[in-house]
Design an enzyme around this catalytic site. Structure first.
Site, PDB file in Angstrom:
ATOM      1  N   LYS A 137      -6.397  -2.251   7.363  1.00  0.00           N
ATOM      2  CA  LYS A 137      -6.835  -2.959   5.930  1.00  0.00           C
ATOM      3  C   LYS A 137      -7.510  -4.343   6.319  1.00  0.00           C
ATOM      4  CE  LYS A 137      -4.447  -4.160   1.731  1.00  0.00           C
ATOM      5  NZ  LYS A 137      -3.326  -4.090   0.917  1.00  0.00           N
TER       6      LYS A 137
ATOM      7  N   VAL B  20      -9.788  -0.823   2.975  1.00  0.00           N
ATOM      8  CA  VAL B  20      -9.030   0.070   3.992  1.00  0.00           C
ATOM      9  C   VAL B  20      -9.940   1.129   4.545  1.00  0.00           C
ATOM     10  CG1 VAL B  20      -7.117   1.466   4.275  1.00  0.00           C
ATOM     11  CG2 VAL B  20      -7.105  -0.413   2.673  1.00  0.00           C
TER      12      VAL B  20
ATOM     13  N   ASP C  22       5.969  -4.403  -4.093  1.00  0.00           N
ATOM     14  CA  ASP C  22       5.106  -3.438  -4.852  1.00  0.00           C
ATOM     15  C   ASP C  22       5.134  -2.091  -4.823  1.00  0.00           C
ATOM     16  OD1 ASP C  22       2.710  -3.608  -6.238  1.00  0.00           O
ATOM     17  OD2 ASP C  22       1.294  -3.772  -4.646  1.00  0.00           O
TER      18      ASP C  22
ATOM     19  N   GLY D 180      -8.221  -6.512   0.101  1.00  0.00           N
ATOM     20  CA  GLY D 180      -9.259  -6.110   0.781  1.00  0.00           C
ATOM     21  C   GLY D 180      -9.618  -4.620   0.545  1.00  0.00           C
TER      22      GLY D 180
ATOM     23  N   LEU E  89     -11.509   4.289   3.043  1.00  0.00           N
ATOM     24  CA  LEU E  89     -10.422   4.925   2.157  1.00  0.00           C
ATOM     25  C   LEU E  89     -10.392   4.275   0.807  1.00  0.00           C
ATOM     26  CD1 LEU E  89      -7.993   5.392   4.870  1.00  0.00           C
ATOM     27  CD2 LEU E  89      -9.510   7.024   4.257  1.00  0.00           C
ATOM     28  N   GLY E  90     -10.419   3.063   0.557  1.00  0.00           N
ATOM     29  CA  GLY E  90     -10.122   2.564  -0.716  1.00  0.00           C
ATOM     30  C   GLY E  90     -10.246   0.965  -0.657  1.00  0.00           C
ATOM     31  N   THR E  91     -10.389   0.303  -1.863  1.00  0.00           N
ATOM     32  CA  THR E  91     -10.544  -0.943  -1.933  1.00  0.00           C
ATOM     33  C   THR E  91      -9.362  -1.613  -3.050  1.00  0.00           C
ATOM     34  OG1 THR E  91     -12.751  -0.768  -2.001  1.00  0.00           O
ATOM     35  CG2 THR E  91     -12.101  -2.817  -2.692  1.00  0.00           C
ATOM     36  N   GLY E  92      -8.674  -2.599  -2.394  1.00  0.00           N
ATOM     37  CA  GLY E  92      -7.600  -2.944  -3.255  1.00  0.00           C
ATOM     38  C   GLY E  92      -7.823  -4.559  -3.581  1.00  0.00           C
ATOM     39  N   GLY E  93      -6.817  -5.213  -4.030  1.00  0.00           N
ATOM     40  CA  GLY E  93      -6.810  -6.572  -4.752  1.00  0.00           C
ATOM     41  C   GLY E  93      -7.224  -7.388  -3.373  1.00  0.00           C
TER      42      GLY E  93
END
Length: 667
Positions: A375, A360, A472, A358, A352-356
């Site tokens: 996540k 998801v 956040d 890890g 679904l996506g990549t964050g700081g």
């Protein structure tokens, strides 16, 4: 004359052969095969064999069935409510033996059908906006198969009396009395027919609800007995019927027969005439298992030798870290194998996506078919892990309609996996900024999302057992469910402390443009620093642009400065997202923009609390005049006088988030 006589006899014959009879004060349906007069809407229908099927194998839908004629419930002389009695046979059949959709409600309503009612936990009766309104004039008896803690449900298998709200006035686990004190439990979604009696005594002002299996006589002791005068909650003429809804599990809700009587006892249903519910048929055994057992045993002996090596490799593949202290959190812990299967091995197509912190992934739990988001967070150090997991488990107890539920966690090697409920419509920032978004967020949707996030933050700050500082708050961490409700998610950075105590100093984490200036100076995250982030979020949603735009000119780089300058010029609506055109409520937009400036004050003491923010958004309290507060450019900018401006420009804005969240998928 002979011809007319024949016609009359034919009509009498047809009426006597049908399973329906009607009178001035009551009616009875022994099955619904000839019930052409019922008022149906949603997905409700009558099956060929005469079952009233309120819902079918469809998710997130509602179904209603009402008797077509209004019933005069109130005495014309004194306005008191008349007595009534009703009895019906129902059945709930789910695709899973231990998990169901939502439920059925017998309803007394001012109209046929319930316009605007929502599915899932709202049972097709109300929606998020009108649940609990005194103007609903709805009395219902619910047969609920899902526990919704935000509605005060006692369990996932209960009967309740509802007045204008799904927060039941009285409820009990489903069951029936044998004698006066011995109760036998019943499972509402067992697929078996059950019978229920709802009786109201208008003189004694008492409502009784009795439940029993179909083959038993009516128990002498009711399951629910409530002293209540319903006359203030109904009109003189009302409609009676049924409402039902489905959620994420395929479930069919049936009514088999129904009788009703005003000022008397409802006529007994003729059980011999009632149609049969569909059989709940277990899966057939494989012919290979029934006929090939000897061959199977021989094959297993051979395969056992070949499978030992595979088993060892697979065991290593799904190995997890489980320490003694984690036994306290067993109910919130997922097995890695379960998450691996749910995400199809964490394949790229489920990303679904990549964050700081890890990546998801979307997944479907194999046991319950529930959609989840997983996540994967890397952690190299075990220091503080016990405290961190304890906080994660605590956050898993949060229950609010505007928060993304954190379901649990899993630890494996150098990874921590956080499991959330999946949100069908993805993150808010995608709809705000993605040029390829499938539709444009309207002003009403934006304003509703803003109020929802404010309600969730107020719950975190003041209503839960501890103070939760999210740390956040931003558009990418606001997820949208199937009904476009805004839900605040990604609690990976959240911190908890007891009410009345001071928060501890921590590392500065968050996202540039949303960080309160005092947080960057002291490292202490507070509810006020969350309010600052919420202020940036308000401006972001109304203006349709990020708090810091690296592509903008120096004058337009920082959004709060842009809004402040236009406010100072007396034309603050100039900053409203141009994609909305003129399709917005200017009074609301102006109020939200000014509230964003108020929350963005660089002095923490000058910011409102989330309790005050909610009052402003609901219009219960007028927003103070910003001019009278002496707000200046220094009071609303990102603390340039404290060196924060240099910090902002010295970092890459494309990777500024410490917890960039794409958490739960797109449309």
């Amino acid at each position: 004359m002979i011809f007319k006589l024949v016609i009359k006899l034919l009509v009498l014959f047809l009426c006597s052969s049908t399973s329906i009879s009607q009178g001035n004060n009551g009616f009875i349906y022994n099955g619904f095969q000839r019930a052409n007069n019922l008022s149906l809407d949603g997905i409700a229908e009558i099956t060929p064999n005469g079952l009233l099927m309120l819902t079918n194998d469809t998710k997130q839908k509602t179904g209603h069935a009402f008797y077509p004629n209004p019933i005069k419930f109130k005495n014309t002389q004194d306005g008191s409510s008349s007595s009534f009695s009703t009895s019906f046979v129902f059945g709930i059949i789910s695709e899973y033996p231990t998990l169901s959709g939502h439920g059925i409600a017998f309803v007394i309503a001012p109209t046929r059908g319930l316009p605007g009612a929502s599915a899932s936990q709202y049972l097709g009766l109300f929606n998020i906006s009108n649940d609990g309104n005194a103007t609903n004039f709805v009395v219902a008896v619910e047969l609920d198969t899902i526990e919704n803690t935000e509605l005060g449900d006692i369990n996932n298998n209960h009967v309740g009396i509802d007045i204008n709200s799904l927060r039941s006035n009285l409820s009990e686990p489903a069951g029936y009395y044998q004698g006066h004190d011995q109760i036998q439990n019943l499972t509402l979604f067992s697929g078996l027919p059950m019978r229920i009696w709802v009786e109201y005594n208008g003189v004694a002002k008492q409502m009784n609800v009795t439940l029993a299996p179909l083959n038993l006589e009516k128990p002498k002791t009711p399951l629910l007995s409530m002293w209540i005068d319903i006359s203030p909650f109904i009109n003189q003429s009302m409609y009676v019927g049924f409402s039902s809804s489905t959620g994420s599990v395929f479930t069919r809700h049936y009514v088999v027969g129904w009788s009703f009587m005003l000022n008397g006892e409802a006529e007994e249903l003729d059980l011999s005439e009632l149609p049969k519910l569909p059989r709940v048929v277990p899966k057939k055994k494989s012919r290979f298992l029934t006929m090939g057992v000897p061959v199977l045993i021989l094959s297993l002996l051979v395969l056992t030798l070949l499978g030992v090596g595979y088993y060892v490799r697979r065991k290593r593949k799904f190995a997890e870290i489980v320490e003694d202290w984690e036994h306290d959190f067993a109910t919130q812990r997922f097995h890695f194998k379960e998450l691996y299967v749910a995400t199809q091995g964490f394949k790229e197509k489920e990303l679904l996506g990549t964050g700081g912190f890890g990546r998801v992934y979307r997944g479907v739990l194999p046991s319950s078919k529930m959609e989840i988001a997983v996540k994967r967070v890397s952690h190299e150090s075990r220091q503080g892990m016990r405290e961190f997991v304890a906080e994660i488990v605590s956050l898993g107890r949060l229950r609010h309609r505007n928060l993304v539920p954190l379901l649990g966690y899993c630890r494996r090697k150098n990874e921590l996996l956080l499991v959330y409920e999946y949100m069908q419509n993805g993150s808010l920032d995608k709809l705000l900024y993605d040029q390829n978004a499938s539709f444009l967020l309207s002003w009403n949707q934006r304003f509703r999302i803003i109020k929802g996030v404010a309600s969730g933050l107020y719950y975190l700050h003041e209503e839960w057992e501890q103070v939760v500082v999210h740390r956040d708050v931003k558009a990418s961490n606001v997820l949208l469910d199937s009904e476009m409700n805004g839900r605040l998610g990604d609690f990976g950075l959240a911190r908890l402390y007891d009410h009345g105590t001071d928060p501890q100093t921590t590392h500065v984490v968050g996202t540039l443009g949303y960080l309160a200036p005092e947080h960057t100076r002291t490292g202490r995250a507070t509810t006020s620093s969350d309010v600052y982030s919420f202020g940036a979020f308000l401006l972001e949603v109304v203006c349709g642009r990020r708090p810091i735009d690296p592509q903008a000119t120096s004058e337009s780089l920082i959004l709060v400065d842009v809004v402040y300058n236009w406010w100072k010029k007396g034309n603050i609506l100039k900053v409203v997202d141009q994609k909305l055109g003129n399709e917005y409520v200017w009074q609301q937009a102006e109020m939200v923009l000014k509230l964003g400036l108020l929350c963005s004050n660089s002095e923490a003491i000058a910011r409102p609390s989330m309790r005050q923010v909610l009052l402003y958004l609901e219009g219960a309290v007028a927003l103070p005049d910003l001019s009278s507060l002496g707000i200046s450019a220094n009071g609303v900018t990102f603390a340039s006088r404290d060196g924060f401006e240099d910090f902002a420009f010295s970092h890459s804005l494309s990777s500024s988030s410490a917890a960039e969240s794409s958490i739960f998928g797109g449309r």
